[in-house]
Design an enzyme around this catalytic site. Structure first.
Site, PDB file in Angstrom:
ATOM      1  N   TRP A   1       0.580  -1.193  -0.233  1.00 16.42           N
ATOM      2  CA  TRP A   1       0.072  -0.439   0.019  1.00 16.42           C
ATOM      3  C   TRP A   1       0.502   1.317   0.213  1.00 16.42           C
ATOM      4  CZ3 TRP A   1      -5.475  -0.869  -0.360  1.00 16.42           C
ATOM      5  CH2 TRP A   1      -6.390  -0.004  -0.154  1.00 16.42           C
TER       6      TRP A   1
ATOM      7  N   PHE B   1      -1.132  -3.646   7.298  1.00  9.89           N
ATOM      8  CA  PHE B   1      -2.329  -3.899   8.696  1.00  9.89           C
ATOM      9  C   PHE B   1      -2.129  -6.100   8.439  1.00  9.89           C
ATOM     10  CE2 PHE B   1      -5.994  -7.103  10.709  1.00  9.89           C
ATOM     11  CZ  PHE B   1      -5.820  -5.756  11.485  1.00  9.89           C
TER      12      PHE B   1
ATOM     13  N   CYS C   1       3.392   2.366   5.565  1.00  3.74           N
ATOM     14  CA  CYS C   1       2.907   3.838   5.032  1.00  3.74           C
ATOM     15  C   CYS C   1       1.233   4.178   5.309  1.00  3.74           C
ATOM     16  CB  CYS C   1       3.409   4.512   3.291  1.00  3.74           C
ATOM     17  SG  CYS C   1       2.880   6.177   3.359  1.00  3.74           S
TER      18      CYS C   1
ATOM     19  N   HIS D   1      -9.219   5.533   9.381  1.00  5.42           N
ATOM     20  CA  HIS D   1      -9.010   4.050   9.126  1.00  5.42           C
ATOM     21  C   HIS D   1      -7.115   3.709  10.000  1.00  5.42           C
ATOM     22  CE1 HIS D   1      -7.192   6.354   5.523  1.00  5.42           C
ATOM     23  NE2 HIS D   1      -6.230   5.218   5.561  1.00  5.42           N
TER      24      HIS D   1
HETATM   25  C1  DLZ Z   1      -8.011   0.080   3.914  1.00  5.58           C
HETATM   26  C2  DLZ Z   1      -6.214   0.287   3.234  1.00  5.58           C
HETATM   27  C3  DLZ Z   1      -6.641   2.133   3.912  1.00  5.58           C
HETATM   28  C4  DLZ Z   1      -7.450   2.758   3.603  1.00  5.58           C
HETATM   29  N1  DLZ Z   1      -4.826   2.822   3.574  1.00  5.58           N
HETATM   30  C5  DLZ Z   1      -4.027   2.117   3.667  1.00  5.58           C
HETATM   31  C6  DLZ Z   1      -2.759   3.285   4.283  1.00  5.58           C
HETATM   32  O1  DLZ Z   1      -2.877   4.386   3.843  1.00  5.58           O
HETATM   33  N2  DLZ Z   1      -2.183   2.595   4.303  1.00  5.58           N
HETATM   34  C7  DLZ Z   1      -1.629   1.215   4.633  1.00  5.58           C
HETATM   35  O2  DLZ Z   1      -0.657   0.499   4.204  1.00  5.58           O
HETATM   36  N3  DLZ Z   1      -2.559   0.193   4.106  1.00  5.58           N
HETATM   37  C8  DLZ Z   1      -3.871   0.760   4.069  1.00  5.58           C
HETATM   38  N4  DLZ Z   1      -5.253   0.120   4.061  1.00  5.58           N
HETATM   39  C9  DLZ Z   1      -4.304  -1.695   4.423  1.00  5.58           C
HETATM   40  C10 DLZ Z   1      -4.786  -1.990   5.121  1.00  5.58           C
HETATM   41  O3  DLZ Z   1      -3.875  -2.193   5.660  1.00  5.58           O
HETATM   42  C11 DLZ Z   1      -5.331  -3.773   4.953  1.00  5.58           C
HETATM   43  O4  DLZ Z   1      -4.424  -4.663   3.752  1.00  5.58           O
HETATM   44  C12 DLZ Z   1      -6.909  -3.932   4.678  1.00  5.58           C
HETATM   45  O5  DLZ Z   1      -7.662  -3.379   5.231  1.00  5.58           O
HETATM   46  C13 DLZ Z   1      -7.308  -5.853   4.704  1.00  5.58           C
HETATM   47  O6  DLZ Z   1      -6.585  -6.318   5.658  1.00  5.58           O
END
Ligand code: DLZ
Length: 169
Positions: free
Chosen positions: A29, A64, A87, A95
């Site tokens: 991400w 996550f 990041c 979130h």
């Molecule tokens: C869903 C999501 C969002 C909205 N933003 C980020 C982010 O800025 N950075 C990041 O590393 N991950 C984000 N995720 C994904 C979540 O970490 C995770 O992969 C999902 O909620 C699925 O479990």
């Protein structure tokens, strides 16, 4: 100078990491940012003496999932330390708070339970600019700092083992 204005990635006096096995879990991400963190981290580890083959990298969909990936690395490969890079950028919803808290708590617990240094190299920023500033910009590169932190923690752990041996435990 306050730490707010410092580039924290200028490191000197980092002890050698020759022979260390340090693995990395990195989130896809915001990949344009996490790629820079990863590059800085890998380069620093190698500059400090870690062999390329001793740096395994696994990718997760988001931050996550970093605690799970770090746990799997420790279980399967017994590295000296694991570095987690990600990041999380604040959006319209909360979130970011849930992800950051879950990852910070997950990695802390993992480190304590597994007795392996686990490094929190996750940017927890307000916007893209803050992320750029910390991924090779004016505040350095959190990937480099994470590499240095990992090396220092492995030395710290080894120093405790040595002390234990010298007093017969
Ligand atoms: C869903 C999501 C969002 C909205 N933003 C980020 C982010 O800025 N950075 C990041 O590393 N991950 C984000 N995720 C994904 C979540 O970490 C995770 O992969 C999902 O909620 C699925 O479990």
């Amino acid at each position: 100078m306050s730490s707010k204005d410092q580039n924290l990635s200028v490191h000197s006096d980092v002890p050698s990491a020759e022979g260390f096995k340090i693995h990395i879990a990195v989130s896809d991400w915001n990949r344009s940012i996490t790629d820079k963190l990863l590059k800085g981290c890998q380069e620093s580890l190698q500059e400090c003496g870690v062999a390329k083959d001793d740096i395994e990298v696994v990718r997760t969909p988001g931050s996550f999932e970093l605690p799970y990936a770090a746990k799997a690395l420790i279980k399967n490969n017994a590295p000296d330390a694991v570095i987690c890079l990600g990041c999380v950028i604040k959006g319209e919803t909360r979130h970011d708070e849930y992800i950051n808290m879950a990852v910070a708590q997950g990695l802390t617990q993992l480190s304590l339970v597994s007795d392996t240094p686990v490094i929190f190299g996750v940017l927890t920023v307000k916007d893209d600019q803050q992320a750029e500033d910390r991924a090779g910009g004016k505040y350095g590169n959190k990937g480099i700092e994470s590499a240095v932190t990992a090396i220092r923690m492995v030395h710290l752990k080894k120093s405790f083992v040595k002390k234990k041996k010298s007093i017969g435990y």
